[in-house]
Design a protein around this motif. Structure first.
Motif: not given
Length: 153
Positions: A52, A54-55, A60
């Motif tokens: 996975n 995400t940021q 990040c």
């Protein structure tokens, strides 16, 4: 006794991504039927490790599931917007004479390279490994961070 196979219904495919998943599932089910499998496969697509990304505004975050991997067997590298995770996972054999009925847990060496949504500062990456989950915190490169632009009048 006559065994008759029934052709699966064909889904309509109008080119949208909404119907693509249904089309893909139906195609896989049809292929499995011709391969002689009566039970649909439940194994994942074969990409290891599952990741996975995400940021937020500053960083990040990458989380990879790596159960059974020893932290010292991992190699992580980053360059601009590319991240590579490689390593080795060994699964103990049951015993010499055991044969597998189903084997869905991959073992051996792996290498996964992915494109990140922006360039990162490779000198300040943090890596943590706990309970089979690798968590990487990758600070965004300065030129990838959003800037406030002042409007002059």
């Amino acid at each position: 006794m006559i065994v008759r196979r029934v052709w699966p219904t064909r889904p309509t495919f109008d080119g949208s991504m909404h119907n693509y998943d249904a089309f893909r599932r139906e195609l896989l089910r049809t292929l499995e039927m011709f391969a002689g499998d009566d039970e649909p496969r439940s194994s994942p697509s074969g990409v290891f490790p599952p990741i996975n990304v995400t940021q937020d505004a500053e960083r990040c975050y990458v989380r990879a599931e790596l159960p059974g991997v020893v932290a010292s067997e991992l190699t992580i590298s980053a360059l601009r917007n590319r991240l590579s995770i490689s390593g080795k996972r060994e699964i103990a054999k049951e015993h010499e004479r055991a044969s597998y009925h189903r084997k869905e847990r991959p073992e051996g060496t792996f290498n996964r390279t992915l494109a990140l949504p922006m360039p990162v500062d490779a000198d300040h990456i943090e890596a943590r490994y706990a309970d089979g989950i690798l968590t990487l915190i990758l600070p965004k490169a300065e030129d990838a961070k959003p800037r406030q632009i002042v409007v002059k009048t």
